[in-house]
Design a protein around this motif. Structure first.
Motif, short mmCIF file in Angstrom:
data_model
loop_
_atom_site.label_atom_id
_atom_site.label_comp_id
_atom_site.label_asym_id
_atom_site.label_seq_id
_atom_site.Cartn_x
_atom_site.Cartn_y
_atom_site.Cartn_z
N HIS A 30 0.80 -1.22 0.00
CA HIS A 30 0.00 0.00 0.00
C HIS A 30 0.84 1.28 0.00
O HIS A 30 0.40 2.32 0.49
N LEU A 31 2.06 1.20 -0.50
CA LEU A 31 2.88 2.41 -0.60
C LEU A 31 2.36 3.29 -1.73
O LEU A 31 2.02 2.80 -2.82
N SER A 32 2.30 4.57 -1.47
CA SER A 32 1.81 5.51 -2.49
C SER A 32 2.96 6.26 -3.16
O SER A 32 3.13 6.19 -4.37
N ASP A 33 3.77 6.97 -2.39
CA ASP A 33 4.87 7.75 -2.97
C ASP A 33 5.92 8.06 -1.90
O ASP A 33 5.71 7.85 -0.71
N PHE A 34 7.05 8.58 -2.39
CA PHE A 34 8.17 8.96 -1.53
C PHE A 34 8.48 10.44 -1.77
O PHE A 34 8.36 10.95 -2.89
N HIS A 35 8.94 11.10 -0.70
CA HIS A 35 9.23 12.53 -0.79
C HIS A 35 10.60 12.81 -0.17
O HIS A 35 10.97 12.23 0.86
N LEU A 36 11.32 13.74 -0.80
CA LEU A 36 12.61 14.20 -0.27
C LEU A 36 12.43 15.62 0.25
O LEU A 36 11.99 16.51 -0.48
N TYR A 37 12.79 15.81 1.52
CA TYR A 37 12.63 17.10 2.17
C TYR A 37 13.99 17.68 2.55
O TYR A 37 14.91 16.94 2.94
N LYS A 38 14.08 18.98 2.45
CA LYS A 38 15.24 19.71 2.97
C LYS A 38 14.85 20.32 4.31
O LYS A 38 13.75 20.85 4.45
N HIS A 39 15.76 20.23 5.27
CA HIS A 39 15.47 20.75 6.60
C HIS A 39 15.13 22.24 6.53
O HIS A 39 15.87 23.03 5.94
N GLY A 40 14.00 22.60 7.11
CA GLY A 40 13.56 23.98 7.11
C GLY A 40 12.62 24.34 5.98
O GLY A 40 12.11 25.46 5.93
N VAL A 41 12.38 23.40 5.05
CA VAL A 41 11.47 23.64 3.93
C VAL A 41 10.29 22.68 4.08
O VAL A 41 10.47 21.46 4.19
N SER A 42 9.08 23.23 4.09
CA SER A 42 7.89 22.41 4.38
C SER A 42 7.43 21.57 3.19
O SER A 42 6.81 20.52 3.36
N THR A 43 7.71 22.04 1.98
CA THR A 43 7.27 21.30 0.80
C THR A 43 8.39 20.40 0.29
O THR A 43 9.58 20.76 0.38
N PRO A 44 8.06 19.23 -0.25
CA PRO A 44 9.11 18.32 -0.73
C PRO A 44 9.79 18.86 -1.98
O PRO A 44 9.16 19.50 -2.83
N LEU A 45 11.10 18.61 -2.10
CA LEU A 45 11.84 19.03 -3.28
C LEU A 45 11.75 17.99 -4.39
O LEU A 45 11.85 18.33 -5.57
N VAL A 46 11.60 16.72 -4.00
CA VAL A 46 11.49 15.64 -4.99
C VAL A 46 10.37 14.71 -4.54
O VAL A 46 10.28 14.36 -3.36
N THR A 47 9.53 14.29 -5.48
CA THR A 47 8.48 13.31 -5.22
C THR A 47 8.60 12.19 -6.24
O THR A 47 8.75 12.44 -7.44
N GLN A 48 8.55 10.96 -5.74
CA GLN A 48 8.65 9.80 -6.63
C GLN A 48 7.54 8.82 -6.29
O GLN A 48 7.36 8.43 -5.13
N ARG A 49 6.80 8.43 -7.30
CA ARG A 49 5.71 7.47 -7.09
C ARG A 49 6.28 6.10 -6.76
O ARG A 49 7.29 5.67 -7.32
#
Length: 268
Positions: A30-49
């Motif tokens: 049931h995995l949907s997607d993965f996200h890469l976050y930078k510390h201090g930034v609320s929105t993900p920089l990279v999203t991968q299904r």
């Protein structure tokens, strides 16, 4: 909790490069997607299904800039409940990356004030200073001289934003085009800046003690003095001749005197 790994072989990068991360989890349903976050930034920089298959899932940060430097973590989302909802996982471990931006150094030179622009008088000392507005620990400056018979390099540690290369006795071998660059080793990699614009320096022979113009002035002055002296001497000689009676004048005076004496005797 997911696990973040660095798939790139190093943690230090130049602007424009790509950074490859891997985000992995133990469960795979049931995995949907993965996200890469930078510390201090609320929105993900990279999203991968999420795809069916083993993890880690690669998350690539492309064309990085200096603002991408920092700490990164990943999260995943799963579908759960009915109706299905997306639930986010806790953040993974953190990985730090460094982005090294080397700016093109500036350079200038100093020498004696009597030297024309772009030149150094032979035998005089001169200095070339290399400077960069942004430096890193362990960096160094390299000064490269390109001359007619080859290339010469000198290196000094960058203990400050600028360093000075000193040449105490300028010779013909110091003539040519000088370039500065900045170099630093970080994270097992060597980073080198672009070279500065060429700085041409010509070595000139010192001017003679008496230049042709000065010699010409001295000769003209001496000629004038000699001419004045000659004129004075000639004037004195002529003046003395005017004061002394000539031979004819002396004979005339003698004749007149004798005649006067004879006349006086006859009267007696």
């Amino acid at each position: 909790m997911p696990t973040l790994t660095l798939l790139s072989p190093h943690t230090v990068f130049s602007p424009g490069e790509a950074v490859r991360f891997g985000c992995s989890v133990l469960l795979g349903h049931h995995l949907s997607d993965f996200h890469l976050y930078k510390h201090g930034v609320s929105t993900p920089l990279v999203t991968q299904r999420a795809e069916q298959g083993p993890t880690p899932v690669e998350l690539t940060l492309t064309d990085i800039e200096t603002f991408h430097q920092g700490s990164y973590s990943c999260r995943y989302r799963i579908k759960s409940g009915f109706p299905p909802q997306l639930l986010s996982s806790p953040p993974s471990n953190s990985i730090n990356i460094t982005v090294v931006e080397l700016l093109t150094p500036q350079h200038w030179y100093n020498t004696s004030t009597e030297a024309p622009a772009g030149s150094v008088i032979k035998g005089h000392n001169f200095n070339i200073t290399c400077s960069t507005p942004k430096q890193y620990p362990g960096g160094s400056f390299q000064l490269r001289l390109i001359r007619s018979n080859g290339t010469v390099r000198q290196t000094l540690p960058a203990l400050a934003p600028s360093v000075t290369f000193t040449f105490p006795d300028a010779q013909s071998s110091n003539e040519g085009y000088y370039y500065c660059l900045y170099r630093v080793q970080m994270g097992g990699r060597t980073f080198v800046s672009r070279e500065s614009q060429p700085l041409p320096i010509a070595i000139r022979d010192p001017d003679p003690v008496l230049s042709p113009m000065v010699i010409s002035w001295i000769v003209s002055g001496l000629t004038f003095v000699v001419a004045v002296i000659v004129i004075i001497i000639v004037a004195k000689v002529l003046c003395n001749k005017e004061k002394k009676p000539t031979e004819l004048e002396r004979e005339t005076r003698t004749c007149v005197d004798n005649t006067y004496v004879a006349l006086s005797i006859n009267k007696l």
